[in-house]
Motif scaffolding. Structure first.
Motif, PDB file in Angstrom:
ATOM      1  N   SER A   1       2.487  30.246 -49.808  1.00 27.72           N
ATOM      2  CA  SER A   1       1.594  29.221 -50.335  1.00 27.72           C
ATOM      3  C   SER A   1       2.020  28.722 -51.701  1.00 27.72           C
ATOM      4  O   SER A   1       1.458  27.775 -52.223  1.00 27.72           O
ATOM      5  CB  SER A   1       0.167  29.773 -50.428  1.00 27.72           C
ATOM      6  N   THR A   2       3.018  29.367 -52.321  1.00 24.82           N
ATOM      7  CA  THR A   2       3.370  29.006 -53.690  1.00 24.82           C
ATOM      8  C   THR A   2       4.371  27.867 -53.767  1.00 24.82           C
ATOM      9  O   THR A   2       4.466  27.202 -54.789  1.00 24.82           O
ATOM     10  CB  THR A   2       3.977  30.221 -54.426  1.00 24.82           C
ATOM     11  N   SER A   3       5.173  27.623 -52.713  1.00 27.73           N
ATOM     12  CA  SER A   3       6.205  26.603 -52.802  1.00 27.73           C
ATOM     13  C   SER A   3       5.620  25.209 -52.933  1.00 27.73           C
ATOM     14  O   SER A   3       6.291  24.284 -53.365  1.00 27.73           O
ATOM     15  CB  SER A   3       7.126  26.669 -51.581  1.00 27.73           C
ATOM     16  N   SER A   4       4.353  25.040 -52.551  1.00 23.76           N
ATOM     17  CA  SER A   4       3.746  23.722 -52.592  1.00 23.76           C
ATOM     18  C   SER A   4       3.489  23.230 -54.002  1.00 23.76           C
ATOM     19  O   SER A   4       3.132  22.079 -54.199  1.00 23.76           O
ATOM     20  CB  SER A   4       2.422  23.736 -51.812  1.00 23.76           C
ATOM     21  N   ILE A   5       3.657  24.094 -55.014  1.00 21.57           N
ATOM     22  CA  ILE A   5       3.411  23.654 -56.380  1.00 21.57           C
ATOM     23  C   ILE A   5       4.532  22.754 -56.875  1.00 21.57           C
ATOM     24  O   ILE A   5       4.400  22.091 -57.879  1.00 21.57           O
ATOM     25  CB  ILE A   5       3.271  24.853 -57.351  1.00 21.57           C
TER      26      ILE A   5
ATOM     27  N   GLY B   1      15.038  39.417 -41.557  1.00 19.12           N
ATOM     28  CA  GLY B   1      13.865  39.493 -42.419  1.00 19.12           C
ATOM     29  C   GLY B   1      12.995  38.256 -42.414  1.00 19.12           C
ATOM     30  O   GLY B   1      11.852  38.310 -42.856  1.00 19.12           O
ATOM     31  N   GLN B   2      13.538  37.100 -41.936  1.00 19.26           N
ATOM     32  CA  GLN B   2      12.778  35.855 -41.884  1.00 19.26           C
ATOM     33  C   GLN B   2      12.193  35.497 -43.255  1.00 19.26           C
ATOM     34  O   GLN B   2      11.019  35.168 -43.384  1.00 19.26           O
ATOM     35  CB  GLN B   2      11.662  35.946 -40.845  1.00 19.26           C
ATOM     36  N   PHE B   3      13.046  35.550 -44.283  1.00 14.70           N
ATOM     37  CA  PHE B   3      12.593  35.229 -45.630  1.00 14.70           C
ATOM     38  C   PHE B   3      12.545  33.723 -45.841  1.00 14.70           C
ATOM     39  O   PHE B   3      13.258  32.962 -45.193  1.00 14.70           O
ATOM     40  CB  PHE B   3      13.531  35.853 -46.672  1.00 14.70           C
TER      41      PHE B   3
ATOM     42  N   TRP C   1       7.081  36.239 -54.202  1.00 15.89           N
ATOM     43  CA  TRP C   1       7.083  34.899 -53.622  1.00 15.89           C
ATOM     44  C   TRP C   1       6.289  34.777 -52.328  1.00 15.89           C
ATOM     45  O   TRP C   1       5.572  33.802 -52.114  1.00 15.89           O
ATOM     46  CB  TRP C   1       8.531  34.463 -53.378  1.00 15.89           C
ATOM     47  N   ASP C   2       6.412  35.749 -51.428  1.00 15.76           N
ATOM     48  CA  ASP C   2       5.796  35.646 -50.109  1.00 15.76           C
ATOM     49  C   ASP C   2       4.361  36.145 -50.117  1.00 15.76           C
ATOM     50  O   ASP C   2       4.031  37.123 -50.780  1.00 15.76           O
ATOM     51  CB  ASP C   2       6.597  36.450 -49.074  1.00 15.76           C
ATOM     52  N   ASP C   3       3.536  35.474 -49.344  1.00 17.67           N
ATOM     53  CA  ASP C   3       2.146  35.908 -49.201  1.00 17.67           C
ATOM     54  C   ASP C   3       2.049  37.188 -48.383  1.00 17.67           C
ATOM     55  O   ASP C   3       1.136  37.992 -48.562  1.00 17.67           O
ATOM     56  CB  ASP C   3       1.316  34.814 -48.516  1.00 17.67           C
ATOM     57  N   THR C   4       2.974  37.379 -47.445  1.00 20.12           N
ATOM     58  CA  THR C   4       2.982  38.584 -46.615  1.00 20.12           C
ATOM     59  C   THR C   4       4.366  39.225 -46.679  1.00 20.12           C
ATOM     60  O   THR C   4       5.169  39.072 -45.756  1.00 20.12           O
ATOM     61  CB  THR C   4       2.630  38.248 -45.145  1.00 20.12           C
ATOM     62  N   PRO C   5       4.683  39.921 -47.771  1.00 19.36           N
ATOM     63  CA  PRO C   5       6.018  40.506 -47.932  1.00 19.36           C
ATOM     64  C   PRO C   5       6.269  41.649 -46.967  1.00 19.36           C
ATOM     65  O   PRO C   5       5.340  42.292 -46.466  1.00 19.36           O
ATOM     66  CB  PRO C   5       6.002  41.005 -49.380  1.00 19.36           C
TER      67      PRO C   5
ATOM     68  N   THR D   1       8.297  18.380 -65.143  1.00 13.71           N
ATOM     69  CA  THR D   1       6.862  18.417 -65.405  1.00 13.71           C
ATOM     70  C   THR D   1       6.141  19.368 -64.475  1.00 13.71           C
ATOM     71  O   THR D   1       4.930  19.381 -64.407  1.00 13.71           O
ATOM     72  CB  THR D   1       6.257  17.009 -65.234  1.00 13.71           C
ATOM     73  N   LEU D   2       6.892  20.185 -63.738  1.00 15.33           N
ATOM     74  CA  LEU D   2       6.287  21.095 -62.773  1.00 15.33           C
ATOM     75  C   LEU D   2       5.651  22.265 -63.500  1.00 15.33           C
ATOM     76  O   LEU D   2       6.150  22.720 -64.525  1.00 15.33           O
ATOM     77  CB  LEU D   2       7.355  21.611 -61.805  1.00 15.33           C
ATOM     78  N   ILE D   3       4.560  22.774 -62.957  1.00 14.43           N
ATOM     79  CA  ILE D   3       3.865  23.889 -63.593  1.00 14.43           C
ATOM     80  C   ILE D   3       4.622  25.177 -63.370  1.00 14.43           C
ATOM     81  O   ILE D   3       5.420  25.293 -62.448  1.00 14.43           O
ATOM     82  CB  ILE D   3       2.428  24.036 -63.037  1.00 14.43           C
ATOM     83  N   ASP D   4       4.386  26.176 -64.224  1.00 17.90           N
ATOM     84  CA  ASP D   4       5.055  27.460 -64.106  1.00 17.90           C
ATOM     85  C   ASP D   4       4.492  28.246 -62.938  1.00 17.90           C
ATOM     86  O   ASP D   4       3.355  28.048 -62.512  1.00 17.90           O
ATOM     87  CB  ASP D   4       4.864  28.292 -65.382  1.00 17.90           C
ATOM     88  N   LEU D   5       5.311  29.165 -62.431  1.00 19.14           N
ATOM     89  CA  LEU D   5       4.812  30.089 -61.420  1.00 19.14           C
ATOM     90  C   LEU D   5       3.792  31.019 -62.056  1.00 19.14           C
ATOM     91  O   LEU D   5       3.831  31.263 -63.258  1.00 19.14           O
ATOM     92  CB  LEU D   5       5.973  30.927 -60.858  1.00 19.14           C
ATOM     93  N   PRO D   6       2.864  31.560 -61.292  1.00 16.58           N
ATOM     94  CA  PRO D   6       1.882  32.499 -61.844  1.00 16.58           C
ATOM     95  C   PRO D   6       2.577  33.673 -62.528  1.00 16.58           C
ATOM     96  O   PRO D   6       3.581  34.168 -62.033  1.00 16.58           O
ATOM     97  CB  PRO D   6       1.102  32.962 -60.610  1.00 16.58           C
ATOM     98  N   LYS D   7       2.044  34.114 -63.643  1.00 21.90           N
ATOM     99  CA  LYS D   7       2.683  35.176 -64.419  1.00 21.90           C
ATOM    100  C   LYS D   7       2.402  36.563 -63.834  1.00 21.90           C
ATOM    101  O   LYS D   7       3.124  37.507 -64.113  1.00 21.90           O
ATOM    102  CB  LYS D   7       2.226  35.115 -65.874  1.00 21.90           C
ATOM    103  N   GLN D   8       1.315  36.704 -63.083  1.00 23.38           N
ATOM    104  CA  GLN D   8       0.969  38.020 -62.548  1.00 23.38           C
ATOM    105  C   GLN D   8       0.963  37.978 -61.036  1.00 23.38           C
ATOM    106  O   GLN D   8       0.353  37.102 -60.422  1.00 23.38           O
ATOM    107  CB  GLN D   8      -0.414  38.453 -63.045  1.00 23.38           C
ATOM    108  N   ARG D   9       1.655  38.895 -60.408  1.00 22.25           N
ATOM    109  CA  ARG D   9       1.709  39.019 -58.959  1.00 22.25           C
ATOM    110  C   ARG D   9       1.619  40.501 -58.588  1.00 22.25           C
ATOM    111  O   ARG D   9       1.857  41.371 -59.423  1.00 22.25           O
ATOM    112  CB  ARG D   9       3.010  38.426 -58.411  1.00 22.25           C
TER     113      ARG D   9
END
Length: 234
Positions: free
Chosen positions: A8-12, A86-88, A131-135, A220-228
């Motif tokens: 879900s994160t690549s859409s940013i 692995g289908q990454f 990165w992945d929602d279901t690692p 101008t893209l936003i940063d990735l979330p800092k906490q995962r």
């Protein structure tokens, strides 16, 4: 049967700024960069600032150290097999490369024939959890990399997290920089050529400035979330 997983994160990322990368092309470009690192570090004999002997494949297998430099084809085939099973998501290769370079920079470690696979796999373990929602769980990586056991994957992940000090955030600009660098390698080479790529050509591919490299001020893209989630799954 390989498990299809979503992200879900690549859409940013704005589709007008960054086109979704091709998995196969990214694997090829990452293979070129890994191969160049190994060839470059082979002659420098850089002494690491930290004890990194535990990243050697011979450390886990208790076999003689690997001394023969892998070919570009060998590295590419290894990454292809890992991705296929692995289908990454394709983006994982960019994040893995960022973490690999951070690890090398912080430790002063050189990539060599005996440690490149543990380093890449260890960084991929961390990257796909960011990165992945279901690692994948760490146990699954023993299928991708049969030379090691689950406890070795856990050990590699823990060591990498400690060395990186759990600083796993990647700015949008840094992601874009790596992406355009990798895409530039593909643009300046004949992908999947039957003729082997020489060391000089790989260095040219690695150090040539990509034609489409973005200006830092224009991103101008936003940063990735800092906490995962950083938990070890086993």
């Amino acid at each position: 049967m390989p498990l299809r997983r979503c992200n879900s994160t690549s859409s940013i990322f704005s589709s007008s700024s960054i086109v979704r990368p091709s998995s196969e092309q990214l694997q090829y470009a990452v293979s070129v960069m890994i191969c160049c690192h190994i060839l470059k570090d082979k002659d420098e004999h850089q002494k690491p600032r930290l004890d990194v002997s535990f990243f050697r494949e011979s450390y886990f297998t208790e076999r003689d150290p690997v001394v023969e430099c892998p070919s570009l084809e060998e590295i590419f085939t290894f990454l292809q097999n890992v991705f296929k099973v692995g289908q990454f998501n394709a983006d994982n290769w960019i994040v893995t490369l960022v973490y690999t370079n951070r690890l090398l920079g912080l430790t002063g470690m050189s990539l060599n024939p005996d440690n490149w696979r543990p380093v890449v796999i260890g960084c991929l373990v961390v990257a796909q959890k960011v990165w992945d929602d279901t690692p994948l769980s760490n146990v699954d990586f023993t299928i991708l990399y049969p030379e090691v056991k689950p406890k070795h994957i856990n050990f590699l992940e823990n060591k990498i997290l400690i060395i990186l000090q759990y600083k796993l955030n990647i700015s949008a600009w840094l992601y874009a920089f790596y992406y355009f660098k990798l895409r530039g390698i593909c643009e300046n080479s004949s992908l999947f050529t039957k003729n082997p790529v020489g060391a000089q050509e790989m260095k040219t591919l690695l150090y040539n400035k990509p034609k489409s490299a973005p200006e830092k001020r224009s991103i101008t893209l936003i940063d990735l979330p800092k906490q995962r989630s950083r938990g070890i799954l086993s």
